[in-house]
Design a protein around this motif. Structure first.
Motif, PDB file in Angstrom:
ATOM      1  N   GLY A 627       9.773  13.761  11.173  1.00 18.80           N
ATOM      2  CA  GLY A 627       8.756  14.708  11.574  1.00 18.80           C
ATOM      3  C   GLY A 627       8.507  15.814  10.577  1.00 18.80           C
ATOM      4  N   GLU A 628       9.038  15.696   9.339  1.00 20.87           N
ATOM      5  CA  GLU A 628       8.856  16.777   8.369  1.00 20.87           C
ATOM      6  C   GLU A 628       8.723  16.307   6.918  1.00 20.87           C
ATOM      7  N   PHE A 629       8.955  15.030   6.659  1.00 20.21           N
ATOM      8  CA  PHE A 629       8.910  14.533   5.286  1.00 20.21           C
ATOM      9  C   PHE A 629       7.878  13.416   5.153  1.00 20.21           C
ATOM     10  N   LEU A 630       7.138  13.427   4.034  1.00 11.30           N
ATOM     11  CA  LEU A 630       6.198  12.358   3.725  1.00 11.30           C
ATOM     12  C   LEU A 630       6.472  11.881   2.289  1.00 11.30           C
ATOM     13  N   ASP A 631       6.661  10.569   2.151  1.00 12.43           N
ATOM     14  CA  ASP A 631       6.903   9.982   0.826  1.00 12.43           C
ATOM     15  C   ASP A 631       5.829   8.955   0.526  1.00 12.43           C
ATOM     16  N   LEU A 632       5.315   8.967  -0.695  1.00 11.27           N
ATOM     17  CA  LEU A 632       4.385   7.953  -1.170  1.00 11.27           C
ATOM     18  C   LEU A 632       5.082   7.136  -2.249  1.00 11.27           C
ATOM     19  N   LEU A 633       5.060   5.819  -2.072  1.00 13.71           N
ATOM     20  CA  LEU A 633       5.749   4.902  -2.978  1.00 13.71           C
ATOM     21  C   LEU A 633       4.797   3.797  -3.403  1.00 13.71           C
ATOM     22  N   PRO A 634       5.128   3.074  -4.481  1.00 16.24           N
ATOM     23  CA  PRO A 634       4.371   1.861  -4.789  1.00 16.24           C
ATOM     24  C   PRO A 634       4.389   0.907  -3.598  1.00 16.24           C
ATOM     25  N   VAL A 635       3.369   0.071  -3.474  1.00 12.20           N
ATOM     26  CA  VAL A 635       3.262  -0.799  -2.310  1.00 12.20           C
ATOM     27  C   VAL A 635       4.450  -1.754  -2.185  1.00 12.20           C
ATOM     28  N   ARG A 636       5.115  -2.063  -3.278  1.00 12.45           N
ATOM     29  CA  ARG A 636       6.259  -2.975  -3.234  1.00 12.45           C
ATOM     30  C   ARG A 636       7.585  -2.255  -3.034  1.00 12.45           C
ATOM     31  N   ALA A 637       7.572  -0.941  -2.938  1.00 15.08           N
ATOM     32  CA  ALA A 637       8.825  -0.187  -2.878  1.00 15.08           C
ATOM     33  C   ALA A 637       9.080   0.347  -1.473  1.00 15.08           C
ATOM     34  N   SER A 638      10.289   0.138  -0.994  1.00 10.90           N
ATOM     35  CA  SER A 638      10.786   0.725   0.243  1.00 10.90           C
ATOM     36  C   SER A 638      12.232   0.284   0.367  1.00 10.90           C
ATOM     37  N   LYS A 639      12.954   0.861   1.285  1.00 10.41           N
ATOM     38  CA  LYS A 639      14.336   0.415   1.500  1.00 10.41           C
ATOM     39  C   LYS A 639      14.359  -1.055   1.893  1.00 10.41           C
TER      40      LYS A 639
END
Length: 732
Positions: A627-639
């Protein structure tokens, strides 16, 4: 490390890597193109000779698998046996068709990944990785860093001296960069000089002058071990008759086939300086009267169907022969087999001729040894390996190959002094056997490997590193445990200590990893402060970075994978129009991650942000958490993507991964085929996953919740081991 990973004996396993060219165990197509030459012979002879040594238990030669109707089907064979202990292993890399080495660079990570799969399947890691040339050097360096295995490297030829010689010959910098991709090659060579545990060279000149052109080479890492020559094949003409077929292939070109032969055997490429050799012969009438010129420059059916660079060299060669009106004095056989090469040397020796290597630069000069063993004196470049070879073998002269007049004069001098010619011929046969045998090479090589491994074990003991031989156990581990840090792994001291005890008990069998939104530096700090063992795998910055172990080895393949469609600066600019966002501190901004703090009263929906970016042709993954953080990553990137990538890269099924988390940025790694655990203190953005298949919601919080999930899945216990084996048997 468990006993199942111990070696059964003290014999060494050597992994050789030579990516480019056409490599097969028999009937090498030397000269088939610019990439199939002395290096291919070298690595094959080395593999076979190593396999004969009593201290070597296994040799794999890793190269590229090629499926191309233009080449033999044998190059599409995944495995080729060379001997009882040696084999060629071929992996796909890029397009199926044959590619020249300069076009392979974008595809080399595929070979890295496939090699990791292969090593898992066979259940043993190499003791050393020995790469040949810069492209294989890249593959070897990645494997060395990922696996904790020392790398040995042999350059064969180097980018900086080759680039300098081509520029000196009048070529334009832009033209040669386009053809040879020197920028990428030289950068990798610089990295190899810093990383490789040993660099094997053939001559001292190679160390001092050629590697001396690079940044801070460490003299202690270099070992001069000249290659050998197969003296069972390369024999003087008085010990073996010359093949009539070879004599006929040359004789029909010549008006007077009884004159001495000036023989040149090389690939048709600019560096070999065939143009300068023809000019030397064409401008020296006395030399033309004295001898014929025989150019064995690869094999061809139709010059117009050859590789563009080869076709250009051969076309220019024919035009020069015509310009100097050398017809009847020059022979250019169209085709020859590997077994014909010794016959050409013997034919030239029988004619009281001379062998010429006219290359601009020559790191070693294997043909000089082959010719010498056949009783054929040589003329060679006053550069690189020939200096050492002629100092040992005393079977010819050195010449400045940039000066075609000097080449012609030196050839004429060598052919007209008959007593000196006989002395050179005898000296070559004797001294090649004395100084250049594969048995001698391998004895020195194995001794250096033993010393290297002994030093490595000593350093590991000093550093109090307990992993078996310092090697990574990831390729042989059977399960993986990946967890978030904040509010999952950490949060309860007693649970944390119990989980650490579990990790120590399962070390070697289970990969331990973390997947966190924190950047790498912050991750390492908090793990140390809380006395958590350094993980085998660190997935940081919300899955946009992967590193390995204490040395934080970056996964270059992952970075290359997620770079697809990522335009960081354009995304930053587009997000300036979104209300309710404030950039987090600089330490939380990464190459593949843009992080914001959120004002929940002002920010629009995640769907609105995604659509806003798409309208501007931008692609990014939008991740909202806590509820407080927003991350933008490449479309292929995530945990989640990172864990699936690890599963693919290391050949470990997703069903063998246990993952744990507590918040929205964990969703992707919790859903799917993994064994997922949501700890009891989870945030509400995970509530909708309740009831999902293979997602266990623990009652206990923090690390106690992880341990509860492990018990639910019987993860890491002997029972789980048996259950896993039973599943494998069922699937088979």
């Amino acid at each position: 490390m468990r006993e199942q990973y111990q070696q059964k004996n003290d014999q060494l396993y050597v992994l050789l890597i030579s990516v480019h060219g056409l490599i097969r165990g028999e009937a090498l197509e030397l000269g088939a193109d610019a990439d199939t030459g002395g290096q291919c012979t070298y690595v094959l002879d080395l593999a076979k000779a190593l396999a004969e040594h009593p201290q070597i238990g296994k040799v794999d030669l890793l190269t590229r698998l090629i499926q191309d109707p233009k080449v033999s089907e044998g190059y599409a064979q995944a495995e080729e046996i060379l001997s009882e202990k040696a084999r060629i292993i071929r992996f796909p890399c890029g397009p199926r068709r044959y590619l020249r080495k300069e076009a392979l660079w974008p595809h080399l990570d595929q070979i890295v990944d496939r090699c990791l799969h292969y090593l898992r399947h066979q259940g043993r890691l190499p003791d050393v990785i020995h790469s040949h040339y810069a492209d294989a050097g890249y593959v070897g360096r990645q494997l060395s860093m990922l696996l904790g295995i020392p790398q040995i490297h042999t350059g064969h030829s180097l980018g900086r001296p080759k680039q300098e010689r081509l520029l000196s010959s009048g070529r334009k910098a832009q033209t040669i960069e386009k053809q040879f991709n020197f920028e990428r090659r030289i950068a990798e060579e610089e990295a190899l000089i810093q990383h490789a545990s040993l660099i094997v060279t053939s001559t001292r000149q190679e160390v001092e002058l050629q590697y001396g052109m690079y940044t801070h080479p460490d003299p202690k890492r270099f070992r001069i071990i000249p290659p050998g020559t197969d003296t069972s094949r390369f024999l003087p003409p008085d010990r073996k008759h010359v093949s009539p077929t070879v004599e006929q292939s040359v004789g029909h070109f010549l008006e007077n086939s009884k004159k001495p032969i000036i023989l040149c055997i090389c690939r048709p490429e600019l560096r070999k300086n065939l143009k300068g050799l023809v000019a030397a012969y064409g401008n020296n009438e006395a030399l033309q009267r004295r001898a014929n010129l025989v150019l064995v420059a690869g094999s061809r059916e139709d010059i117009r169907t050859l590789d563009k660079s080869q076709a250009a060299v051969l076309t220019e060669l024919l035009l020069d022969i015509d310009t100097y009106d050398l017809w009847g004095k020059v022979a250019i056989p169209k085709n020859h087999a590997q077994e014909d090469v010794p016959e050409f040397y013997r034919m030239a020796a029988k004619s009281r001729g001379i062998f010429i290597n006219a290359a601009f630069t020559e790191p070693f000069g294997l043909t000089l040894l082959e010719a010498g063993a056949c009783g054929l004196p040589v003329i060679a470049p006053d550069d690189g390996g020939p200096r050492d070879i002629l100092a040992n073998c005393h079977h010819g002269l050195l010449v400045n190959t940039l000066d075609s007049t000097a080449i012609g004069d030196t050839l004429l001098s060598a052919l007209t002094d008959r007593p000196r010619w006989r002395k050179w011929a005898k000296s070559g046969v004797i001294n090649v056997k004395r100084h250049y045998t594969w048995a001698g090479h391998v004895n020195k090589y194995v001794k250096e490997i033993r010393n290297l491994l002994r030093r490595q074990r000593k350093n590991l003991r000093k550093q109090q590193i307990t992993l078996h031989s310092g090697k990574s156990h990831i390729p042989l581990a059977q399960h993986a445990f990946i967890t978030d840090i904040d509010n999952t792994l950490l949060g309860d001291r007693a649970g944390q200590e119990a989980l650490v005890a579990w990790l120590r008990e399962n070390a070697g069998y289970t990969i331990f990893g973390i997947a966190t939104g924190r950047p790498l530096e912050s991750t390492m700090d908090i793990l140390r402060k809380n006395h958590i063992p350094i993980p085998d795998v660190l997935i940081t910055s919300v899955g946009s970075e992967i590193h390995y172990g204490l040395r934080r080895i970056p996964d270059i393949g992952w970075a290359n994978h997620i770079r697809h469609q990522w335009r960081r600066d354009d995304v930053l600019k587009a997000m300036e129009k979104i209300p309710g966002l404030r950039l987090q501190s600089a330490e939380n901004q990464r190459e593949f991650k843009i992080s914001y703090l959120v004002d929940t009263g002002k920010i629009p929906s995640m769907e609105h942000i995604t659509q806003h970016l798409r309208k501007q042709g931008l692609h990014a993954q939008v991740i909202y958490s806590h509820g407080e953080f927003l991350d933008l990553l490449p479309v292929r990137a995530s945990k989640g993507h990172a864990i699936r990538y690890l599963s693919y890269k290391w050949g470990l099924p997703l069903t063998n991964f246990l993952v744990s988390g507590d918040s929205g940025n964990d969703i992707e790694m919790l859903v799917g085929d993994t064994m997922a655990v949501v700890v009891g203190n989870y945030s509400e953005d995970l509530a909708h996953l309740k009831g999902s298949t293979r997602i266990y919601f623990a009652e206990a919080s923090y690390a106690h919740g992880i341990l509860e999930g492990m018990q639910h899945y019987k993860f890491g216990t002997p029972a789980a081991e048996k259950e896993h084996d039973a599943v494998l048997l069922t699937e088979r």
